[in-house]
Structures are given as structure tokens and as C-alpha cells.
Design a protein around this motif. Structure first.
Motif, PDB file in Angstrom:
ATOM      1  N   CYS A   1       0.858  -1.187   0.000  1.00 46.56           N
ATOM      2  CA  CYS A   1       0.000   0.000   0.000  1.00 46.56           C
ATOM      3  C   CYS A   1       0.896   1.239   0.000  1.00 46.56           C
ATOM      4  CB  CYS A   1      -0.918   0.003   1.223  1.00 46.56           C
ATOM      5  SG  CYS A   1      -2.004   1.451   1.311  1.00 46.56           S
TER       6      CYS A   1
ATOM      7  N   ASP B   1      -0.391   4.511  -0.255  1.00 46.61           N
ATOM      8  CA  ASP B   1      -1.172   5.709   0.079  1.00 46.61           C
ATOM      9  C   ASP B   1      -0.776   6.170   1.481  1.00 46.61           C
ATOM     10  OD1 ASP B   1      -3.093   7.621   0.695  1.00 46.61           O
ATOM     11  OD2 ASP B   1      -4.670   6.579  -0.421  1.00 46.61           O
TER      12      ASP B   1
ATOM     13  N   TYR C   1      -3.547   7.676   3.811  1.00 41.16           N
ATOM     14  CA  TYR C   1      -4.448   6.618   4.274  1.00 41.16           C
ATOM     15  C   TYR C   1      -3.794   5.804   5.388  1.00 41.16           C
ATOM     16  CZ  TYR C   1      -7.086   2.177   3.795  1.00 41.16           C
ATOM     17  OH  TYR C   1      -7.817   1.023   4.027  1.00 41.16           O
TER      18      TYR C   1
END
Length: 283
Positions: free
Chosen positions: A67, A69, A72
Motif C-alpha cells: 500500500c 497511500d 491513508y
């Protein structure tokens, strides 16, 4: 690792986001266990919020899931860092879980929009109006229970005074304005209270008049809480069985459309105040 008490909505959401992250990476529980070097039961228990999760583990798992991001991930880490008691914990075991979870979501929201069809927004209700609403409950609620619910609802309103200021948009259908919970005197005071609340810098009230016609989700009251990132937005809807919380991407997208349409059909904030004042004069 000992299982925690029944998880809150925020704890459940953190686990659900870790599950979504794993699934986007295309890993089964068994495969994720190999990557994280833990047994799949641990992963399952964390994803279902039966177990808590540390900030470090959130970052490690996010890296293992590829991931990228950062915003986030940082938001999930902040959720994992949350500890300690909050004011609503004083009502745990007294108020229904849905009300507790709603207070928690409001507390952590970065902004909110709500649509109310038959009642005034909970955060904009005064005591007598709230009491009149609770008195209509089926099955009937004992007087002392009504007072606890009223006290809890009044305490929730503190979120409107927090710093930094929370931007709130309340879309209220004309039907809710005309429902006379408690009679003429109570609704008159409630409408006056709405006008005063509309003067807050962080509160926008918009009325959807009958003449606006039909719209999606007729009869459903909806609360939309904005998270630190769009993926962590939350929708809460009232149902006959209690509060329903939704966070699937499709649900969030659909409810944003519903709210946008209703806001487009509503009167401007200025015209909405005039509309409410006209109703006060008609009582």
C-alpha cells in the motif's frame, strides 16, 4: 493476546480497512500469515476487531501489502493509536450501542452532512423536543430511561463547539419541520432553536420544501461523516432495528450522490432561515 470487549465502530472499522488492504493485495489469510510471519487466526482476529493492533503493526502490514497511500496509512495508524476513555464511555451499558458508536463517529469526524426527513437533526434538538421524540418510542420507554437518552443527546451537541471547528451541513425536509412533536409550544421553541443554531459559523441549515418534489431514499435519515481521507468516510442510517453503519466504497459513493441531489433541491441557507421564520409565524 486476550480478546477485547465488544468492539466499537471505530475499532471495527480499523480491522475492516486492514482486511480490505489485504484483499486488494490479493492475499488469503494463509498467504498473509506467511508474509507477516504470524498465524492466520491472529490476522482474522485483528481484522474482525476481536484483537487490537499496534501502530507499528499497521505500518508493517501496509508495507507488506504494498500500500503506497501515505495519507491513508497515517490515518489508520492514528486510529490504532487511540486509547483512553471518552465522555460517551460513561453511558456504556446504559445507552444502546448504536448511539454510542454514533457519538464516537461524530467525535472523530472531519466534517459532516445529514439529511433528516421526519425529525430534527439530533445535534440541533433542544431538550423538550428530544424528550417528546423519545416518548413516542415503541415499545414504551420508562421515564428514567427517557431522561438518560435526552442527557446523552444533549451531551452529543458539544461536538459543535469543538476546536478546530467542525463544518456541519444539515438538510432538513419540510416534513420534519411540520411534525409537531410535543405540540405547538415545543415545536415553536424547536424552530426558534434551529434559527439560533443557523447563526453558528460552522452550521449550515438547508430546507427541502415539499414543492421540491420526490427524491432518492425517501423516508430515510442519513448521516455522512467525513474522515481524514475519503476512504475513511462513514455513513450512518436509521432503520427500524437501530443504526446501520456503512463504509463500502459503493455505499459511500451512492450516498454522496443522494446528499448532493438533496442539497441541490434544497433552499439556500438564507432562504431556509426565511422559510423557518415563516413557519414560526404560522404557529
Amino acid at each position: 493476546m486476550a480478546a477485547r470487549k465488544p468492539p466499537t465502530e471505530r475499532q471495527r472499522r480499523l480491522g475492516a480497512e486492514l482486511r480490505k488492504m489485504r484483499e486488494r493485495a490479493g492475499l488469503s489469510l494463509t498467504e498473509a500469515g506467511v508474509v507477516h510471519r504470524v498465524d492466520k487466526a491472529t490476522i482474522s482476529n485483528i481484522e474482525s476487531a476481536r484483537f487490537g493492533v499496534s501502530c507499528d503493526r499497521v505500518r508493517v502490514w501496509a508495507a507488506n501489502y504494498s500500500c503506497r497511500d501515505a495519507a491513508y496509512i497515517d490515518a489508520l495508524v492514528e486510529m490504532a493509536r487511540e486509547r483512553g476513555r471518552h465522555w460517551w464511555d460513561d453511558y456504556r451499558g446504559i445507552c444502546v450501542p448504536g448511539a454510542m458508536n454514533l457519538a464516537e463517529v461524530e467525535h472523530h469526524a472531519h466534517g459532516m452532512r445529514s439529511v433528516q426527513i421526519m425529525h430534527m437533526p439530533g445535534l440541533l434538538q433542544h431538550e423538550e423536543y428530544a424528550r417528546s421524540v423519545f416518548e413516542e418510542a415503541v415499545p414504551a420507554v420508562a421515564p428514567e430511561e427517557i431522561e438518560r437518552r435526552v442527557a446523552f443527546r444533549m451531551r452529543r451537541k458539544d461536538v459543535l463547539d469543538r476546536t478546530p471547528m467542525l463544518a456541519c451541513i444539515f438538510i432538513i425536509h419540510e416534513a420534519a419541520l411540520r411534525m409537531r412533536f410535543g405540540g405547538r409550544g415545543v415545536i415553536g421553541s424547536q424552530l426558534d432553536h434551529l434559527l439560533k443554531q443557523s447563526e453558528r459559523d460552522n452550521v449550515t441549515i438547508r430546507v427541502v420544501p415539499f414543492e421540491a418534489g420526490g427524491f432518492t431514499a425517501v423516508g430515510t435519515s442519513t448521516f455522512y461523516a467525513y474522515g481524514p481521507v475519503p476512504q475513511l468516510d462513514t455513513v450512518q442510517s436509521d432503520t427500524p432495528l437501530g443504526s446501520r453503519f456503512m463504509d463500502a466504497e459503493a455505499d459511500l459513493a451512492n450516498y454522496r450522490v443522494v446528499l448532493d441531489r438533496m442539497e441541490q433541491r434544497s433552499l439556500s441557507p438564507e432562504r431556509s432561515r426565511d422559510f423557518i421564520q415563516e413557519m414560526v409565524q404560522q404557529l
